[in-house]
Design a protein around this motif. Structure first.
Motif, PDB file in Angstrom:
ATOM      1  N   PRO A 130      19.387   4.085  -8.993  1.00  0.00           N
ATOM      2  CA  PRO A 130      20.689   4.560  -8.518  1.00  0.00           C
ATOM      3  C   PRO A 130      21.815   3.773  -9.177  1.00  0.00           C
ATOM      4  O   PRO A 130      21.671   2.572  -9.437  1.00  0.00           O
ATOM      5  N   GLU A 131      22.924   4.430  -9.437  1.00  0.00           N
ATOM      6  CA  GLU A 131      24.018   3.757 -10.120  1.00  0.00           C
ATOM      7  C   GLU A 131      24.536   2.567  -9.318  1.00  0.00           C
ATOM      8  O   GLU A 131      25.012   1.589  -9.897  1.00  0.00           O
ATOM      9  N   SER A 132      24.415   2.613  -8.002  1.00  0.00           N
ATOM     10  CA  SER A 132      24.885   1.511  -7.161  1.00  0.00           C
ATOM     11  C   SER A 132      24.149   0.205  -7.438  1.00  0.00           C
ATOM     12  O   SER A 132      24.625  -0.868  -7.069  1.00  0.00           O
ATOM     13  N   LEU A 133      22.983   0.279  -8.095  1.00  0.00           N
ATOM     14  CA  LEU A 133      22.187  -0.916  -8.385  1.00  0.00           C
ATOM     15  C   LEU A 133      22.324  -1.379  -9.834  1.00  0.00           C
ATOM     16  O   LEU A 133      21.665  -2.343 -10.241  1.00  0.00           O
ATOM     17  N   MET A 134      23.178  -0.735 -10.612  1.00  0.00           N
ATOM     18  CA  MET A 134      23.289  -1.082 -12.025  1.00  0.00           C
ATOM     19  C   MET A 134      23.798  -2.503 -12.244  1.00  0.00           C
ATOM     20  O   MET A 134      23.335  -3.208 -13.152  1.00  0.00           O
ATOM     21  N   ASP A 135      24.751  -2.941 -11.424  1.00  0.00           N
ATOM     22  CA  ASP A 135      25.265  -4.308 -11.600  1.00  0.00           C
ATOM     23  C   ASP A 135      24.174  -5.338 -11.343  1.00  0.00           C
ATOM     24  O   ASP A 135      24.070  -6.343 -12.054  1.00  0.00           O
ATOM     25  N   ALA A 136      23.348  -5.096 -10.317  1.00  0.00           N
ATOM     26  CA  ALA A 136      22.251  -6.020 -10.030  1.00  0.00           C
ATOM     27  C   ALA A 136      21.219  -6.014 -11.149  1.00  0.00           C
ATOM     28  O   ALA A 136      20.724  -7.068 -11.567  1.00  0.00           O
ATOM     29  N   ALA A 137      20.899  -4.834 -11.655  1.00  0.00           N
ATOM     30  CA  ALA A 137      19.940  -4.736 -12.750  1.00  0.00           C
ATOM     31  C   ALA A 137      20.467  -5.421 -14.004  1.00  0.00           C
ATOM     32  O   ALA A 137      19.712  -6.071 -14.741  1.00  0.00           O
ATOM     33  N   THR A 138      21.762  -5.296 -14.233  1.00  0.00           N
ATOM     34  CA  THR A 138      22.380  -5.953 -15.384  1.00  0.00           C
ATOM     35  C   THR A 138      22.265  -7.466 -15.267  1.00  0.00           C
ATOM     36  O   THR A 138      21.959  -8.160 -16.242  1.00  0.00           O
ATOM     37  N   ALA A 139      22.500  -7.990 -14.071  1.00  0.00           N
ATOM     38  CA  ALA A 139      22.432  -9.435 -13.857  1.00  0.00           C
ATOM     39  C   ALA A 139      21.015  -9.967 -14.074  1.00  0.00           C
ATOM     40  O   ALA A 139      20.824 -11.031 -14.664  1.00  0.00           O
ATOM     41  N   VAL A 140      20.012  -9.220 -13.602  1.00  0.00           N
ATOM     42  CA  VAL A 140      18.625  -9.685 -13.717  1.00  0.00           C
ATOM     43  C   VAL A 140      18.083  -9.480 -15.127  1.00  0.00           C
ATOM     44  O   VAL A 140      17.594 -10.417 -15.765  1.00  0.00           O
ATOM     45  N   ALA A 141      18.159  -8.248 -15.630  1.00  0.00           N
ATOM     46  CA  ALA A 141      17.504  -7.922 -16.902  1.00  0.00           C
ATOM     47  C   ALA A 141      18.432  -8.032 -18.102  1.00  0.00           C
ATOM     48  O   ALA A 141      18.009  -8.458 -19.176  1.00  0.00           O
ATOM     49  N   GLY A 142      19.690  -7.636 -17.936  1.00  0.00           N
ATOM     50  CA  GLY A 142      20.614  -7.694 -19.056  1.00  0.00           C
ATOM     51  C   GLY A 142      20.986  -9.118 -19.425  1.00  0.00           C
ATOM     52  O   GLY A 142      20.999  -9.495 -20.602  1.00  0.00           O
ATOM     53  N   CYS A 143      21.293  -9.926 -18.406  1.00  0.00           N
ATOM     54  CA  CYS A 143      21.664 -11.325 -18.632  1.00  0.00           C
ATOM     55  C   CYS A 143      20.446 -12.239 -18.669  1.00  0.00           C
ATOM     56  O   CYS A 143      20.509 -13.335 -19.240  1.00  0.00           O
ATOM     57  N   GLY A 144      19.359 -11.797 -18.058  1.00  0.00           N
ATOM     58  CA  GLY A 144      18.187 -12.636 -17.880  1.00  0.00           C
ATOM     59  C   GLY A 144      17.630 -13.291 -19.126  1.00  0.00           C
ATOM     60  O   GLY A 144      17.205 -14.456 -19.080  1.00  0.00           O
ATOM     61  N   PRO A 145      17.579 -12.584 -20.281  1.00  0.00           N
ATOM     62  CA  PRO A 145      17.048 -13.248 -21.475  1.00  0.00           C
ATOM     63  C   PRO A 145      17.735 -14.565 -21.797  1.00  0.00           C
ATOM     64  O   PRO A 145      17.076 -15.514 -22.236  1.00  0.00           O
ATOM     65  N   ALA A 146      19.046 -14.642 -21.569  1.00  0.00           N
ATOM     66  CA  ALA A 146      19.751 -15.896 -21.853  1.00  0.00           C
ATOM     67  C   ALA A 146      19.213 -17.026 -20.984  1.00  0.00           C
ATOM     68  O   ALA A 146      19.052 -18.167 -21.449  1.00  0.00           O
ATOM     69  N   PHE A 147      18.912 -16.715 -19.730  1.00  0.00           N
ATOM     70  CA  PHE A 147      18.386 -17.742 -18.828  1.00  0.00           C
ATOM     71  C   PHE A 147      16.974 -18.155 -19.248  1.00  0.00           C
ATOM     72  O   PHE A 147      16.604 -19.329 -19.181  1.00  0.00           O
ATOM     73  N   VAL A 148      16.180 -17.176 -19.677  1.00  0.00           N
ATOM     74  CA  VAL A 148      14.814 -17.469 -20.126  1.00  0.00           C
ATOM     75  C   VAL A 148      14.842 -18.308 -21.402  1.00  0.00           C
ATOM     76  O   VAL A 148      14.065 -19.263 -21.551  1.00  0.00           O
ATOM     77  N   TYR A 149      15.747 -17.982 -22.330  1.00  0.00           N
ATOM     78  CA  TYR A 149      15.848 -18.781 -23.553  1.00  0.00           C
ATOM     79  C   TYR A 149      16.239 -20.223 -23.227  1.00  0.00           C
ATOM     80  O   TYR A 149      15.754 -21.171 -23.860  1.00  0.00           O
TER      81      TYR A 149
END
Length: 257
Positions: free
Chosen positions: A151-170
């Motif tokens: 759902p579009e209402s969850l896009m910001d949360a998905a962005t924070a976890v998966a979109g930004c997540g690689p930086a945290f993993v690196y």
């Protein structure tokens, strides 16, 4: 099928690399940085074009510009957008309703990938205006890794976890590598060990379906070295720091929207 890209930054370029692997696709590439666009073209093929040419000639257009640039970029296209292509936006915080005002009558998809799509190991979340748009989008991202509709209402949360997540993993891999170097490993060996450990552990989660806590317990012997490290992570706030990083990224996503 002609698939165009307006904006070839880190994310747009990564998506272009994934889409280039799909059969039956001809790419049109546009970027404000012609040197970067030319380098990408040599790697994946396609044709360099202007924004207007991409909009006018493409059956599908990936919009890879910054959120604050979306309105101006589309406005500058003028009548070039009249071919009613499917438009796919990866701009953080820009809702489908916003895109619909800028591109009335067009089919639309809002997506949030991460950079590992370039090597077929990405995690992409999306929401689509129509079933046709959804199916075409999934076909184009078939070589990119995992793709999930939410759902579009969850896009910001998905962005924070998966979109930004690689930086945290690196950052985690770098820290593990630093510890290895501190204790005598070469930088190359330490980074390779850390990266492969993260890769293998992630695949265990996805392959076994077990909760990460179960898998952690399987390598945590009573009184052993692993539990000593786990306790140290808890003492130093590792879990809270990770959650706080995600929540901080989420807050910024909302601000950008």
């Amino acid at each position: 099928m002609k698939v165009g890209f307006i904006g070839l930054g880190n994310m747009g370029g990564a998506i272009a690399k994934a889409v280039a692997k799909v059969d039956g696709v001809d790419l049109l590439l546009s970027s404000h940085n012609p040197v970067k666009a030319g380098k990408l073209q040599k790697e994946i093929g396609g044709e360099l074009a202007s924004n207007q040419e991409v909009a006018a000639k493409s059956d599908v257009v990936f919009l890879g510009v910054k959120p604050y640039q979306v309105g101006a970029v589309i406005s500058d296209l003028g009548s070039a957008v009249d071919n009613h292509a499917l438009w796919i936006s990866m701009a953080t915080g820009v809702a489908l309703s916003d895109l619909a005002q800028l591109l009335p009558g067009h089919d639309l998809v809002r997506m949030m990938p991460n950079t590992p799509v370039a090597i077929g190991e990405g995690m992409t979340s999306f929401t689509a205006k129509s079933a046709e748009g959804r199916d075409l989008f999934k076909r184009l991202l078939a070589k990119s890794g995992q793709v999930v509709e939410i759902p579009e209402s969850l896009m910001d949360a998905a962005t924070a976890v998966a979109g930004c997540g690689p930086a945290f993993v690196y950052q985690f891999i770098e820290a593990m590598g630093d510890a290895g170097v501190q204790n005598g490993l070469s930088r190359q060996d330490a980074i390779e060990m850390a990266a492969q450990t993260v890769l293998g552990s992630a695949k265990m989660v996805l392959t076994t379906g077990q909760h990460p806590a179960q898998l952690r317990d399987a390598v945590t012997s009573p009184g052993g070295s692993t539990i000593a490290g786990v306790v140290a992570l808890e003492r130093d706030g590792f879990r809270y720091a990770t959650i706080d990083a995600i929540n901080s990224a989420l807050k910024r996503n909302q601000e950008l929207g």
